[in-house]
Write a protein that holds these residues in place. Structure first.
Motif, mmCIF file in Angstrom:
data_model
loop_
_atom_site.group_PDB
_atom_site.id
_atom_site.type_symbol
_atom_site.label_atom_id
_atom_site.label_comp_id
_atom_site.label_asym_id
_atom_site.label_seq_id
_atom_site.Cartn_x
_atom_site.Cartn_y
_atom_site.Cartn_z
ATOM 1 N N ARG A 3 0.837 -1.197 0.000
ATOM 2 C CA ARG A 3 0.000 0.000 0.000
ATOM 3 C C ARG A 3 0.870 1.244 0.000
ATOM 4 N NH1 ARG A 3 -4.131 0.011 4.673
ATOM 5 N NH2 ARG A 3 -3.788 2.164 4.148
ATOM 6 N N ALA A 4 0.399 2.281 -0.641
ATOM 7 C CA ALA A 4 1.116 3.554 -0.675
ATOM 8 C C ALA A 4 0.679 4.390 0.521
ATOM 9 C CB ALA A 4 0.842 4.288 -1.979
ATOM 10 N N THR A 5 1.371 4.226 1.634
ATOM 11 C CA THR A 5 1.063 4.987 2.833
ATOM 12 C C THR A 5 2.222 5.933 3.135
ATOM 13 O OG1 THR A 5 2.018 3.307 4.267
ATOM 14 C CG2 THR A 5 -0.330 3.111 3.787
ATOM 15 N N LEU A 6 2.059 6.767 4.123
ATOM 16 C CA LEU A 6 3.135 7.668 4.533
ATOM 17 C C LEU A 6 3.358 7.524 6.039
ATOM 18 C CD1 LEU A 6 5.095 9.705 3.374
ATOM 19 C CD2 LEU A 6 3.480 11.493 3.943
ATOM 20 N N PRO A 7 4.051 6.456 6.439
ATOM 21 C CA PRO A 7 4.301 6.237 7.869
ATOM 22 C C PRO A 7 5.345 7.219 8.397
ATOM 23 C CG PRO A 7 5.433 4.598 6.579
ATOM 24 C CD PRO A 7 4.612 5.404 5.611
ATOM 25 N N ALA A 8 5.515 7.232 9.691
ATOM 26 C CA ALA A 8 6.488 8.130 10.324
ATOM 27 C C ALA A 8 7.908 7.875 9.831
ATOM 28 C CB ALA A 8 6.423 7.978 11.842
ATOM 29 N N GLN A 9 8.220 6.620 9.463
ATOM 30 C CA GLN A 9 9.568 6.304 8.962
ATOM 31 C C GLN A 9 9.835 6.956 7.608
ATOM 32 O OE1 GLN A 9 7.156 4.249 10.284
ATOM 33 N NE2 GLN A 9 7.830 2.206 9.704
ATOM 34 N N ALA A 10 8.811 7.417 6.925
ATOM 35 C CA ALA A 10 8.970 8.007 5.599
ATOM 36 C C ALA A 10 9.017 9.534 5.653
ATOM 37 C CB ALA A 10 7.828 7.561 4.688
ATOM 38 N N ARG A 11 9.197 10.097 6.857
ATOM 39 C CA ARG A 11 9.275 11.553 7.001
ATOM 40 C C ARG A 11 10.551 11.925 7.733
ATOM 41 N NH1 ARG A 11 3.712 10.717 8.683
ATOM 42 N NH2 ARG A 11 4.417 10.965 10.818
ATOM 43 N N LEU A 12 11.076 13.090 7.410
ATOM 44 C CA LEU A 12 12.234 13.615 8.138
ATOM 45 C C LEU A 12 11.725 14.283 9.412
ATOM 46 C CD1 LEU A 12 14.291 15.231 5.255
ATOM 47 C CD2 LEU A 12 14.513 12.965 6.228
ATOM 48 N N VAL A 35 13.675 20.720 -5.145
ATOM 49 C CA VAL A 35 13.791 19.427 -4.470
ATOM 50 C C VAL A 35 15.271 19.109 -4.317
ATOM 51 C CG1 VAL A 35 13.220 16.975 -4.540
ATOM 52 C CG2 VAL A 35 11.628 18.636 -5.520
ATOM 53 N N SER A 36 15.691 18.926 -3.067
ATOM 54 C CA SER A 36 17.072 18.560 -2.756
ATOM 55 C C SER A 36 17.073 17.190 -2.107
ATOM 56 C CB SER A 36 17.694 19.564 -1.785
ATOM 57 O OG SER A 36 17.681 20.855 -2.326
ATOM 58 N N ALA A 37 18.201 16.504 -2.225
ATOM 59 C CA ALA A 37 18.311 15.183 -1.605
ATOM 60 C C ALA A 37 19.710 15.009 -1.044
ATOM 61 C CB ALA A 37 18.017 14.081 -2.612
ATOM 62 N N ALA A 38 19.793 14.250 0.040
ATOM 63 C CA ALA A 38 21.086 13.937 0.629
ATOM 64 C C ALA A 38 21.845 13.055 -0.345
ATOM 65 C CB ALA A 38 20.900 13.233 1.965
ATOM 66 N N SER A 39 23.086 13.412 -0.609
ATOM 67 C CA SER A 39 23.897 12.586 -1.502
ATOM 68 C C SER A 39 24.297 11.314 -0.763
ATOM 69 C CB SER A 39 25.134 13.356 -1.956
ATOM 70 O OG SER A 39 25.939 13.640 -0.851
ATOM 71 N N VAL A 60 16.362 2.682 4.180
ATOM 72 C CA VAL A 60 15.384 1.651 3.846
ATOM 73 C C VAL A 60 14.387 2.143 2.810
ATOM 74 C CG1 VAL A 60 13.564 0.202 4.805
ATOM 75 C CG2 VAL A 60 15.641 0.608 6.101
ATOM 76 N N CYS A 61 13.942 3.397 2.938
ATOM 77 C CA CYS A 61 12.945 3.924 2.003
ATOM 78 C C CYS A 61 13.184 5.410 1.792
ATOM 79 C CB CYS A 61 11.528 3.682 2.539
ATOM 80 S SG CYS A 61 11.177 4.609 4.033
ATOM 81 N N ALA A 62 12.510 5.956 0.797
ATOM 82 C CA ALA A 62 12.576 7.386 0.549
ATOM 83 C C ALA A 62 11.875 8.116 1.692
ATOM 84 C CB ALA A 62 11.902 7.704 -0.778
ATOM 85 N N PRO A 98 14.194 6.424 -5.415
ATOM 86 C CA PRO A 98 15.379 5.863 -4.765
ATOM 87 C C PRO A 98 15.340 6.172 -3.263
ATOM 88 C CG PRO A 98 15.993 7.116 -6.715
ATOM 89 C CD PRO A 98 14.532 7.353 -6.494
ATOM 90 N N ALA A 99 15.904 5.291 -2.465
ATOM 91 C CA ALA A 99 15.883 5.441 -1.004
ATOM 92 C C ALA A 99 16.864 6.516 -0.575
ATOM 93 C CB ALA A 99 16.213 4.105 -0.349
ATOM 94 N N ARG A 100 16.376 7.731 -0.481
ATOM 95 C CA ARG A 100 17.164 8.889 -0.057
ATOM 96 C C ARG A 100 16.273 9.814 0.752
ATOM 97 N NH1 ARG A 100 20.076 11.174 -5.287
ATOM 98 N NH2 ARG A 100 21.557 11.985 -3.817
#
Length: 135
Positions: A3-12, A35-39, A60-62, A98-100
């Motif tokens: 499922r496409a959810t947005l759990p706490a692990q998927a937020r900064l 949009v910036s991403a950690a290298s 683990v995930c984006a 990608p997981a970033r």
């Protein structure tokens, strides 16, 4: 299919996570957002652990962070609407990215338009950014 959810692990959550992602590479820029991403080099913490929890592991995930400044969107209704639109777009694309760590930052002042028009334009732009990043 998951499922496409947005759990706490998927937020900064921490300021250090936001800072690392904002220092990273700028992946996309549009009329409203950057949009910036950690290298890959900044994904690892100094002690060798990553936010995934293991030694030297990749995330683990984006994960998503939002920076919607009051300077560019003075009304709380506008800021909240933009955040909801960005979160929803990320939620639907999260499993293909990608997981970033990603930070979406509002970069320009919002013109006085109806909220419906603003949400539509923001969703189109954010979807285009995430589509480009997923490739």
């Amino acid at each position: 299919m998951p499922r496409a959810t947005l759990p706490a692990q998927a937020r900064l959550h921490r300021p250090s996570e936001f800072a690392a992602a904002l220092k990273g590479r700028r992946l996309a820029r549009g009329a409203f957002f950057v949009v910036s991403a950690a290298s890959a080099a900044t994904d690892a913490k100094p002690d060798g652990a990553t936010h995934a929890g293991g030694l030297g592991e990749q995330p683990v995930c984006a994960r998503l962070g939002l920076v919607i400044a009051k300077r560019y969107a003075p009304h709380a209704v506008t800021r909240n609407a933009l955040k909801r639109v960005i979160r929803e777009a990320f939620r639907t694309r999260r499993l293909t990215l990608p997981a970033r760590d990603y930070v979406v930052r509002l970069q320009s002042r919002i013109a006085p338009v109806s909220l419906t028009e603003l949400k539509r334009a923001a969703r189109i732009e954010v979807d285009a950014h995430f589509e480009r990043i997923a490739r």
